[in-house]
Design a protein around this motif. Structure first.
Motif, PDB file in Angstrom:
ATOM      1  N   VAL A  39      49.579  51.094  78.389  1.00  0.00           N
ATOM      2  CA  VAL A  39      50.824  50.944  79.140  1.00  0.00           C
ATOM      3  C   VAL A  39      51.073  52.206  79.955  1.00  0.00           C
ATOM      4  O   VAL A  39      51.361  52.165  81.156  1.00  0.00           O
ATOM      5  N   LEU A  40      50.886  53.326  79.286  1.00  0.00           N
ATOM      6  CA  LEU A  40      51.117  54.616  79.933  1.00  0.00           C
ATOM      7  C   LEU A  40      50.190  54.799  81.130  1.00  0.00           C
ATOM      8  O   LEU A  40      50.568  55.361  82.151  1.00  0.00           O
ATOM      9  N   LEU A  41      48.961  54.323  80.994  1.00  0.00           N
ATOM     10  CA  LEU A  41      47.974  54.475  82.065  1.00  0.00           C
ATOM     11  C   LEU A  41      48.089  53.358  83.102  1.00  0.00           C
ATOM     12  O   LEU A  41      47.298  53.295  84.033  1.00  0.00           O
ATOM     13  N   GLY A  42      49.049  52.468  82.891  1.00  0.00           N
ATOM     14  CA  GLY A  42      49.263  51.393  83.864  1.00  0.00           C
ATOM     15  C   GLY A  42      48.130  50.382  83.885  1.00  0.00           C
ATOM     16  O   GLY A  42      47.778  49.840  84.931  1.00  0.00           O
ATOM     17  N   ARG A  43      47.524  50.159  82.733  1.00  0.00           N
ATOM     18  CA  ARG A  43      46.353  49.277  82.716  1.00  0.00           C
ATOM     19  C   ARG A  43      46.620  47.937  82.046  1.00  0.00           C
ATOM     20  O   ARG A  43      45.673  47.188  81.770  1.00  0.00           O
ATOM     21  N   VAL A  44      47.903  47.633  81.795  1.00  0.00           N
ATOM     22  CA  VAL A  44      48.178  46.323  81.192  1.00  0.00           C
ATOM     23  C   VAL A  44      47.997  45.248  82.271  1.00  0.00           C
ATOM     24  O   VAL A  44      48.461  45.428  83.401  1.00  0.00           O
ATOM     25  N   GLY A  45      47.312  44.192  81.914  1.00  0.00           N
ATOM     26  CA  GLY A  45      47.047  43.136  82.896  1.00  0.00           C
ATOM     27  C   GLY A  45      45.681  43.292  83.527  1.00  0.00           C
ATOM     28  O   GLY A  45      45.114  42.345  84.044  1.00  0.00           O
ATOM     29  N   SER A  46      45.102  44.499  83.433  1.00  0.00           N
ATOM     30  CA  SER A  46      43.732  44.670  83.954  1.00  0.00           C
ATOM     31  C   SER A  46      42.815  45.133  82.821  1.00  0.00           C
ATOM     32  O   SER A  46      41.976  44.372  82.346  1.00  0.00           O
ATOM     33  N   GLY A  47      42.989  46.366  82.352  1.00  0.00           N
ATOM     34  CA  GLY A  47      42.163  46.853  81.251  1.00  0.00           C
ATOM     35  C   GLY A  47      42.498  46.137  79.968  1.00  0.00           C
ATOM     36  O   GLY A  47      41.630  45.654  79.252  1.00  0.00           O
ATOM     37  N   MET A  48      43.808  46.053  79.702  1.00  0.00           N
ATOM     38  CA  MET A  48      44.252  45.322  78.517  1.00  0.00           C
ATOM     39  C   MET A  48      45.013  44.098  78.988  1.00  0.00           C
ATOM     40  O   MET A  48      45.930  44.200  79.792  1.00  0.00           O
ATOM     41  N   THR A  49      44.561  42.957  78.488  1.00  0.00           N
ATOM     42  CA  THR A  49      45.182  41.714  78.947  1.00  0.00           C
ATOM     43  C   THR A  49      45.866  41.011  77.793  1.00  0.00           C
ATOM     44  O   THR A  49      45.699  41.385  76.631  1.00  0.00           O
ATOM     45  N   LEU A  50      46.650  40.012  78.136  1.00  0.00           N
ATOM     46  CA  LEU A  50      47.255  39.164  77.105  1.00  0.00           C
ATOM     47  C   LEU A  50      46.871  37.731  77.419  1.00  0.00           C
ATOM     48  O   LEU A  50      47.062  37.264  78.539  1.00  0.00           O
ATOM     49  N   LEU A  51      46.286  37.079  76.426  1.00  0.00           N
ATOM     50  CA  LEU A  51      45.823  35.717  76.674  1.00  0.00           C
ATOM     51  C   LEU A  51      46.968  34.731  76.443  1.00  0.00           C
ATOM     52  O   LEU A  51      47.713  34.858  75.476  1.00  0.00           O
TER      53      LEU A  51
ATOM     54  N   ILE B 107      30.345  27.128  78.925  1.00  0.00           N
ATOM     55  CA  ILE B 107      31.502  27.898  78.464  1.00  0.00           C
ATOM     56  C   ILE B 107      32.668  27.540  79.361  1.00  0.00           C
ATOM     57  O   ILE B 107      32.492  27.213  80.546  1.00  0.00           O
ATOM     58  N   TRP B 108      33.869  27.564  78.799  1.00  0.00           N
ATOM     59  CA  TRP B 108      35.071  27.395  79.610  1.00  0.00           C
ATOM     60  C   TRP B 108      35.819  28.720  79.603  1.00  0.00           C
ATOM     61  O   TRP B 108      35.967  29.349  78.557  1.00  0.00           O
ATOM     62  N   THR B 109      36.214  29.175  80.745  1.00  0.00           N
ATOM     63  CA  THR B 109      37.028  30.385  80.758  1.00  0.00           C
ATOM     64  C   THR B 109      38.317  30.130  81.504  1.00  0.00           C
ATOM     65  O   THR B 109      38.351  29.413  82.507  1.00  0.00           O
ATOM     66  N   GLY B 110      39.374  30.713  80.987  1.00  0.00           N
ATOM     67  CA  GLY B 110      40.680  30.597  81.632  1.00  0.00           C
ATOM     68  C   GLY B 110      41.070  31.943  82.213  1.00  0.00           C
ATOM     69  O   GLY B 110      40.288  32.889  82.199  1.00  0.00           O
ATOM     70  N   ASP B 111      42.260  32.004  82.679  1.00  0.00           N
ATOM     71  CA  ASP B 111      42.711  33.254  83.274  1.00  0.00           C
ATOM     72  C   ASP B 111      43.318  34.160  82.218  1.00  0.00           C
ATOM     73  O   ASP B 111      43.827  33.713  81.199  1.00  0.00           O
ATOM     74  N   ALA B 112      43.313  35.433  82.540  1.00  0.00           N
ATOM     75  CA  ALA B 112      44.022  36.379  81.690  1.00  0.00           C
ATOM     76  C   ALA B 112      45.419  36.504  82.241  1.00  0.00           C
ATOM     77  O   ALA B 112      45.654  36.289  83.419  1.00  0.00           O
ATOM     78  N   LYS B 113      46.323  36.857  81.381  1.00  0.00           N
ATOM     79  CA  LYS B 113      47.697  36.977  81.861  1.00  0.00           C
ATOM     80  C   LYS B 113      48.105  38.415  81.623  1.00  0.00           C
ATOM     81  O   LYS B 113      47.640  39.058  80.684  1.00  0.00           O
ATOM     82  N   GLY B 114      48.897  38.941  82.511  1.00  0.00           N
ATOM     83  CA  GLY B 114      49.346  40.313  82.342  1.00  0.00           C
ATOM     84  C   GLY B 114      50.505  40.367  81.389  1.00  0.00           C
ATOM     85  O   GLY B 114      50.345  40.458  80.189  1.00  0.00           O
ATOM     86  N   GLY B 115      51.690  40.270  81.935  1.00  0.00           N
ATOM     87  CA  GLY B 115      52.864  40.328  81.086  1.00  0.00           C
ATOM     88  C   GLY B 115      53.289  41.775  80.957  1.00  0.00           C
ATOM     89  O   GLY B 115      52.471  42.682  80.936  1.00  0.00           O
TER      90      GLY B 115
END
Lengths: 194, 685, 409, 259
Positions: B353-365, B527-535
């Motif tokens: 969060v501090l590095l501003g990487r939520v939604g890219s480096g760290m995602t929420l499915l 394989i089926w892949t969906g999108d990642a969500k930021g949040g």
């Protein structure tokens, strides 16, 4: 005690004298000939057990229908050799009895219709430690290595070596090596072994 | 003419001489030596066509997309599925041994009914299923009387079991504790929701805090492939990897930097790093940044050094590396798959969060649609449940255990096994005779992964939603087994309950449809892949305020649980083909080797090779000491997966089970049961 | 009761005592036999050998007894080719000792190979580049030669010798013994050398490997020399041991001292070259492959003391003792020197076998240690017991020692 | 004996900076080559492991500590120590491709080759390969089962080489010049990080050609002159040093490309 032993030795000596000349070389010859006969006639019979094919398959009849070896003994797409055809292949023609040969009836009723593969005896299966590529030997005629079953109505008897467990017709290593040498092909271990 | 002695001798001599002119001796000599390559007690090879069929190998926790090679229809080897974009043809060591596992001596060969302490009798499937229905009928409608423990995080089977329980008027569906469970709690503490994922492939600096991401954390093969992509052989690396954790493990071995951090100081390490980053100018728009900043300020380099033993320069170097990176990501997790506190997760994740990487480096499915309507919405953990059973707070009459081994793989394993004893009727749906199955009243053998339909949705750690499904590779299972889901669906219908499906295959088809995936393509290796969500996530400052750094203690050592994927998992003892991977520094005969550095060994007065007893909670375990300079100070590294009491000759009685000495505590502020910070005393015997 | 079988005019202990003695030895033999059968049934997994030590006690034992048995060919060579007539007093004993050593070694080899029923492949599929092939051929051929040399001695047994055919056979074999002695010397020189070569060619084992000239002829002759430097004195030790056991004089001391002189001379030449070899190896070869002398040794079990014991205490010291007439002519000192000499050669064979493969050549590998287990000891003991049995029978029934009659008047 | 030259030289390049030591290569190798599971498999003195992953340490502690994992197949030496010593020609290096072969039915089990190999790549079958009941159904068709008492070793999954040649013949290609990737040993195929590359080190079309000549490439014990066909790559100097034994004397290895 010593006396006894002395006597025994005496006896041996005595016997030797008596025997001088008796029989001459005859017993030796008898033994020799008996062994030679036993070794060449009896031994092979003892060494091999005989087996017959589960179904009397006539290669001849099939060949007369215009089929070639490769019609049933095929290569797979990856270049490996399928070897014996399975039920699927045989049943292309023999799903039901089509001829009058009792052997065919046996095949259809006991194997094909029961979905059971025939446990064919293979005359020239190489042991597990041999990797034989039929693909690499494709330019040779089958009969150059295999029994010429194409002309046979009854498959030949299968002889199994009781000691080694292999078929009598299994090609020996020296045969492979000789042909390789004659054809300038490497005889390195891994060319044939796995 | 009589045959005298001399004549006889002549015949014999003649016979011997004659024999030399026959093949008898020479042929026999030759054939006997040929016989020596053909001994009947040594198996022969199988013949037939070699094929490779796509399969979903759920032997490892994440599940590998593989191809199973068969010869004449019999599986013999596993290779990767190069078409799978995640594993890209790689296979983990457990799934590599999958074909042989079909014939593991530990497999349950037919339904079994307990007839006495440790004694079972084989029964027919119809009797077994009738017994199951009979017991469930008796308890139907009484909430709390029927419970189920599921150890499969990714399969839709869980929905069926959960739905069945709801249908029977029960809410006792519990999951074996896993990383995902803790991480989702952590995400909630940060004001978000969903399963977190980490994008290794899209990052140029990967800081693994505790998480052994390149061996046994998350979707390991995908992680390894992402790592490998950044290290082309013979060319410059395109990303940096840093491992901070208690032991120089496989992930640390290939990382650019290894920072030894004792297990109890994980959060302190992360917050110390946050402090340096903030001092260096990092800011966040998260609502609780001010609070977080104040909190982090307490973790000065000096404080961090006290807690972790890491020098201020080392931390500063790391902070500088992170600052220099364009797209860093922090993977927070326990060094093994479970028992870590949510606070450790939050501390690590807050850096993203501090590095501003939520939604890219760290995602929420995003939450996936359910196939079974009645399935529970949220998950409850089995460790807490069994603790309640042990104390009598919960008193179920029947327990269904699916792909889980609570008698072995929960802290204070002996206590958990005893708690299971309080439940009158226990059913194990297991492929193998594991510790839990050995305690159950009815064992219903499940097919091996290559003998059944199964699926895997979002294995923990993946950055995007993914879904895999597999169908049987073989025509017939090697044992007399039935798919547990099929059995449960049949039981449900006998109990007058319709879950909407007859077979597991139907369930998976429905799941695929709900996701918008093509079932046929999936089982063919797709394989089926969906999108990642930021949040948006906050920094979890209010939760982190509860972090306490335990005071150093001279008498006890922190336990660092080490896992090595090749050695199996909670639900799978080391496969026979993987035994060779166990080194002589890990297991010596039947003795497990626990690892510590020389300074720690000296402090507690033990030497290399010494036999020791580790005591913690109500349990103790025996081991020997192996000196490893890659273990954090004051820490003892213990491998998971040993000390099996069931299974087979290859694993039974080898080493000791570290779960026996782990102590469970309640995490401050979250109420989670945690045992990652367990401490033990180590004494010479 | 077996008096009639004794050699002409010689006294032997009572039959009961002999049976007791043979029974005692047979106990060891039978225990070893049990181990051997177990090994044939279960494979050499029952031994203490492992992945790092494919060679162990057995190979050491083989190499040692083959070196110690070298008395046979070398004494034969000196007696029949160089015509040193005094050696006739001990030549029979050297032949029996040689026979025991070689046949025993062959028996051990059949146990040592993993597939005994394929043992004949050594002849059928020989690899002419392998030192071991040469060893297999020479050892088996030489063992045959020893049988041929042993046969006339057996035929000279009092009762057998009464049979004219056997008498003449023995006589004719004796007459032609020089030929067999020559063949024996030729074969032995080769395989003793090849045994050294076996190790000298191991490019991956810096302890044993020698380059170019230092394999051929250097290492070859080192092994030949070390064998002939100990074989003769070993025969002397055997004779002396038998004298102590039987309480009878068997060989005059003059002959023993002569054997000592022969062994001493050979040992001196050997040890000179061995020291040169070791020096060159430590200072030239080892650094050339990035290794140091210190890396060749480890702890006590594979410590430097072994090499120093081999070369100095059990090499240089007995060599000097044996070539010094005043020391050599003192029985106690002669035997002491002989024992040191034999220990030295055995140690040399052990070091080339076990130490050479114990050294971790891969820098990240660790030293491993090897200890033979009961099965290896028992089978080796069986060979020793076998030697005792053959020797006891030979001594009791065969005219082994020509001087025995005169020395015990 | 002069080392034989081959047009095709199958070689392996292992990137030690990528190997995580997971052990999948060892498992795949066991499966491919029908090595029976061993009850006490952590006792490396009695096991069969054609492929064995060693752990290398820089011998430092704390944050300075580093480890590397080194998978060790048979080096298929260009100038093998094991081949000339075999008394019965059960092993040779004669086939195009330079793979050192070993035939089990010929081997008498004298173990001379094991004594000769400094890499411990050769293994003796201490016991007959007895599989747990039923597991013989999962035997691979690639490698014959070996009785006890014979020596065996990695052969770069030679059967796959044969199969690749057969496939090339079937498809009309040239079996003597296989394209990159047509032939891969099981370990290289399964490696999850792709640390193991495989191909013809003399063929410019193959990836390993370049990798084997990289500046960080080295071979184990190059100074002994065995001329291995397995190369290792590491950017870490201490790893490269540990690969040869020059660490002890401080002198760097001999000329890298032996004949």
């Amino acid at each position: 005690m010593d006396q006894k032993l002395q006597e025994l030795w005496g006896e041996v000596m005595e016997e030797k004298k008596q025997c001088k000349g008796c029989g001459g070389a005859l017993p030796f010859l008898i033994g020799f000939v008996a062994a030679v006969i036993a070794g060449w006639v009896l031994f092979p019979n003892l060494l091999y057990s005989k087996k017959v094919q589960p179904v009397r398959f006539s290669h001849k009849v099939h060949q007369e229908q215009g089929m070639e070896c490769a019609s049933c003994h095929t290569f797979r797409d990856d270049g490996s050799y399928a070897g014996l055809p399975n039920n699927e292949k045989c049943m292309e023609c023999h799903a039901d009895v089509v001829g009058s040969d009792p052997a065919e009836k046996i095949y259809v009723e006991q194997y094909a219709q029961k979905g059971k593969e025939v446990p064919w005896l293979v005359y020239q299966y190489q042991p597990d430690n041999v990797y034989f590529s039929h693909k690499a030997h494709e330019s040779f005629e089958c009969k150059e290595c295999h029994l010429e079953v194409g002309k046979m109505d009854t498959p030949p008897v299968y002889y199994e070596n009781r000691l080694s467990g292999y078929s009598k017709q299994t090609m020996k290593m020296w045969q492979c090596e000789r042909c390789h040498a004659e054809n300038g092909v490497s005889n390195a271990c891994h060319v044939c072994h796995k | 003419m009589g045959l005298d002695r001399r004549g006889f001798v002549k015949i014999v001599v003649g016979g011997v001489a004659g024999t030399l002119f026959t093949p008898v001796i020479w042929k026999s000599l030759d054939d006997v030596s040929i016989w020596s390559q053909n001994w009947s007690w040594i198996p022969r090879l199988n013949k037939g066509e070699v094929k490779a069929n796509a399969a979903l190998s759920k032997l490892c926790p994440a599940g590998c997309a593989v191809k199973v090679k068969t010869v004449g229809g019999l599986p013999f080897a596993v290779v990767g599925n190069t078409a799978n974009p995640m594993s890209q043809g790689g296979v983990c060591p457990v799934c590599a041994a999958g074909a042989q596992l079909m014939y593991s001596p530990a497999r349950v060969k037919s339904p079994m009914k307990k007839v006495g302490e440790g004694k079972f009798e084989a029964i027919k499937w119809e009797d077994a299923e009738a017994l199951l229905v009979e017991k469930l009928t008796a308890l139907k409608g009484q909430n709390g009387k029927i419970a189920a423990i599921c150890g499969d995080e990714t399969g839709t089977a869980g929905e069926v079991i959960s739905g069945l329980l709801s249908g029977l008027g029960n809410s006792g569906y519990y999951m074996m504790p896993g990383e995902k469970f803790v991480a989702e709690k952590g995400v909630k503490l940060m004001g978000g929701s969903g399963q977190p994922g980490f994008d290794i492939a899209g990052s140029d600096l990967v800081l693994m805090i505790g998480a052994d991401a390149l061996d046994s954390w998350g979707a390991t093969v995908a992680n390894q492939k992402a790592f490998a992509a950044t290290r082309p052989t013979g060319a410059a690396a395109t990303a940096k990897f840093v491992y901070a954790g208690p032991v120089l493990n496989h992930s640390a071995g290939v990382s650019d930097k290894f920072l030894p951090v004792p297990p109890q100081a994980t959060a302190a390490f992360a917050l110390g790093l946050a402090n340096l980053l903030i001092n260096d100018g990092a800011v966040s728009s998260a609502s609780d940044f001010a609070e977080y900043k104040a909190l982090a300020a307490k973790y000065t380099p000096e404080e961090v050094e006290k807690a972790t033993g890491l020098k201020a320069e080392t931390m500063k170097e790391l902070a500088a590396m992170i600052k220099a990176a364009k797209s860093p990501v922090v993977i927070a997790g326990a060094s093994f798959g479970q028992g870590g506190g949510a606070l450790d997760f939050v501390a690590g994740a807050s850096l993203n969060v501090l590095l501003g990487r939520v939604g890219s480096g760290m995602t929420l499915l995003p939450a996936a649609p359910k196939a079974v309507a009645g399935a529970a919405a949220s998950e409850k953990d089995a460790a807490s449940f069994l603790s309640e059973v042990a104390t009598g707070k919960a008193a179920p009459g029947a327990l269904l255990v699916y792909e889980a081994n609570p008698a072995y793989a929960l802290p204070q394993a002996d206590e958990m096994a005893k708690a299971l004893g309080n439940i009158a009727f226990k059913v194990s749906f297991s492929t193998y005779m594991d510790e839990t199955a050995a305690l159950c009243d009815l064992i219903l053998p499940a097919p091996h992964s290559y003998e059944r339909f199964d699926d895997a949705l979002n294995p923990y750690g993946v950055a995007k939603s993914t879904y895999l499904a597999g169908k049987p590779v073989v025509k017939q299972p090697a044992m007399d087994c039935k798919d547990p889901v099929d059995v449960l669906l049949a039981a449900a219908s006998k109990l007058g309950l319709s879950l909407g499906y007859d077979t597991y295959a139907d369930v998976i088809k429905a799941k695929a449809k709900a996701l918008g995936a093509d079932f046929d393509a999936l089982v063919a290796g797709g394989i089926w892949t969906g999108d990642a969500k930021g949040g948006s996530l906050n920094l979890g400052a209010s939760a982190l305020a509860k972090v306490a750094v335990p005071a150093a203690d001279d008498k006890t050592l922190a336990v660092a649980l080490m896992s090595n994927q090749a050695f199996g998992s909670a639900t799978l003892a080391t496969p026979p083909a993987n035994l060779l991977v166990i080194s002589d520094k890990e297991l010596s005969g039947k003795d497990l080797l626990v690892q510590m550095n020389a300074a720690t060994a000296k402090k507690i007065g033990v030497t290399a090779g010494a036999k020791v007893k580790l005591t913690g909670g109500k349990g103790e375990m025996k081991a020997r000491v192996h000196l490893n300079e890659g273990v954090a100070p004051g820490t003892v590294g213990v491998l998971l997966g040993f000390g099996r009491s069931a299974w087979d000759e290859f694993t039974k009685g080898k080493g000791d089970n570290v779960y026996k000495i782990l102590t469970v505590s309640d995490e401050a502020g979250t109420g989670l049961k945690v045992w990652a910070g367990s401490t033990v005393t180590v004494a010479k015997v | 009761m077996d008096r009639a079988l004794f050699p002409e005019g010689l006294e032997r202990c009572s039959f009961g005592k002999f049976v007791l003695w043979m029974g005692f030895i047979s106990a060891f033999f039978l225990f070893g036999l049990y181990a051997m059968l177990l090994i044939f049934a279960k494979g050499i997994v029952v031994t203490g050998l492992d992945n790092y030590f494919g060679f162990g006690l057995w190979i050491t034992f083989d190499l040692a007894v083959i070196a110690l048995g070298a008395g046979a060919f070398f004494t034969g060579f000196l007696k029949y080719i160089l015509k040193i007539d005094q050696l006739k007093n001990i030549i029979n004993l050297t032949v029996i000792v040689g026979f025991i050593c070689y046949s025993g070694a062959m028996l051990v080899l059949t146990m040592d190979i993993g597939q005994p029923i394929r043992a004949w492949f050594g002849y059928w599929h020989p690899n002419v580049h392998s030192m071991l092939t040469e060893v297999i051929f020479c050892i088996t051929c030489y063992c045959l030669v020893l049988v041929i040399e042993f046969v006339p001695l057996i035929l000279e047994q009092k009762q057998l010798n009464k049979i004219p055919f056997l008498h003449h056979l023995a006589h004719n074999m004796h007459v032609n013994m020089a030929l067999f002695a020559g063949i024996g010397a030729f074969l032995s020189t080769f395989h003793q050398g090849s045994l050294g070569g076996m190790y000298g060619v191991l490019q991956g084992r810096p302890y044993a490997f020698r380059e170019g000239f230092f394999i051929w002829p250097w290492t070859f002759f080192l092994f030949v020399l070390s064998a002939v430097g100990c074989g003769p004195i070993f025969t002397v030790l055997v004779a002396t041991f038998m004298e102590k056991l039987t309480g009878r004089k068997l060989v005059d001391f003059k002959t023993k001292a002569l054997m000592g002189k022969i062994a001493g001379t050979m040992l001196t030449v050997y040890i000179f070259f061995k020291i040169l070899d070791t020096y060159a190896w430590a200072n030239n070869y080892l650094p050339s492959v990035g290794m140091t002398f210190d890396q060749m040794f480890y702890g006590v079990i594979y410590g430097k003391w072994l090499m120093f014991t081999e070369i100095i205490l059990c090499g240089l010291v007995p060599a000097l003792m044996l070539i010094t007439p005043s020391i050599r002519n003192n029985p106690t000192l002669l035997y002491t020197a002989g024992i040191l000499d034999c220990i030295g050669v055995t140690l040399n064979r052990y070091l080339f076998t076990v130490q050479a493969i114990a050294i971790p050549v891969l820098p990240f590998d660790a030293w491993q240690t090897y200890a033979p287990n009961w099965a290896e000891w028992a089978t080796s003991g069986m060979i020793v017991a076998y030697g005792f049995l053959v020797m006891s029978l030979s001594y009791r029934y065969l005219p082994v020692f020509p001087q025995e009659h005169s020395l015990n008047k | 004996m002069k080392a034989k030259e081959f047009k095709v030289t199958w070689g392996m390049v292992v990137d030690l900076d990528k190997c995580t030591g997971c052990g999948a290569c060892m498992t795949a190798c066991q499966v491919e080559n029908n090595i029976a599971p061993m009850v006490d498999a952590s006792n490396k003195m009695r096991t069969l492991s054609w492929m064995l992953v060693y752990e290398l340490s820089n011998k430092k502690s704390g944050a300075e500590a580093e480890v590397a994992y080194l998978p060790r197949p048979c080096m298929q030496c260009g100038n093998p120590a094991c081949v000339p010593v075999c008394p019965v020609i059960a092993t040779d290096k004669n086939e195009e491709g330079g793979i050192v072969s070993q035939i089990y039915p010929r081997c008498i089990g004298c173990r001379y080759c094991m004594a000769a190999c400094p890499y411990h790549a050769r293994y003796f079958n201490w016991e007959d390969p007895v599989f747990p009941k039923g597991m013989e159904k999962a035997l691979s068709p690639s490698t014959s089962t070996r009785p006890r008492g014979v020596v065996e070793k990695c052969n770069f999954c030679h059967t796959r080489f044969m199969q690749a040649k057969d496939k090339a013949r079937q498809e009309g290609g040239n079996p003597e010049s296989l394209p990159d990737g047509a032939y891969m040993p099981a370990c290289a195929e399964i490696c999850p990080t792709g640390a193991i590359s495989f191909g013809d080190v003399k063929n410019k079309e193959h990836k390993v050609f370049e990798l084997a000549q990289g500046k960080d490439a080295f071979r184990l014990l190059e100074k002994l002159g065995l001329n291995p066909q397995v190369y290792y790559v590491s950017k870490r100097e201490w790893v490269r040093k540990l690969g040869d034994n020059y660490a002890a004397t401080g002198k760097p290895g001999a000329a890298k490309k032996h004949s």
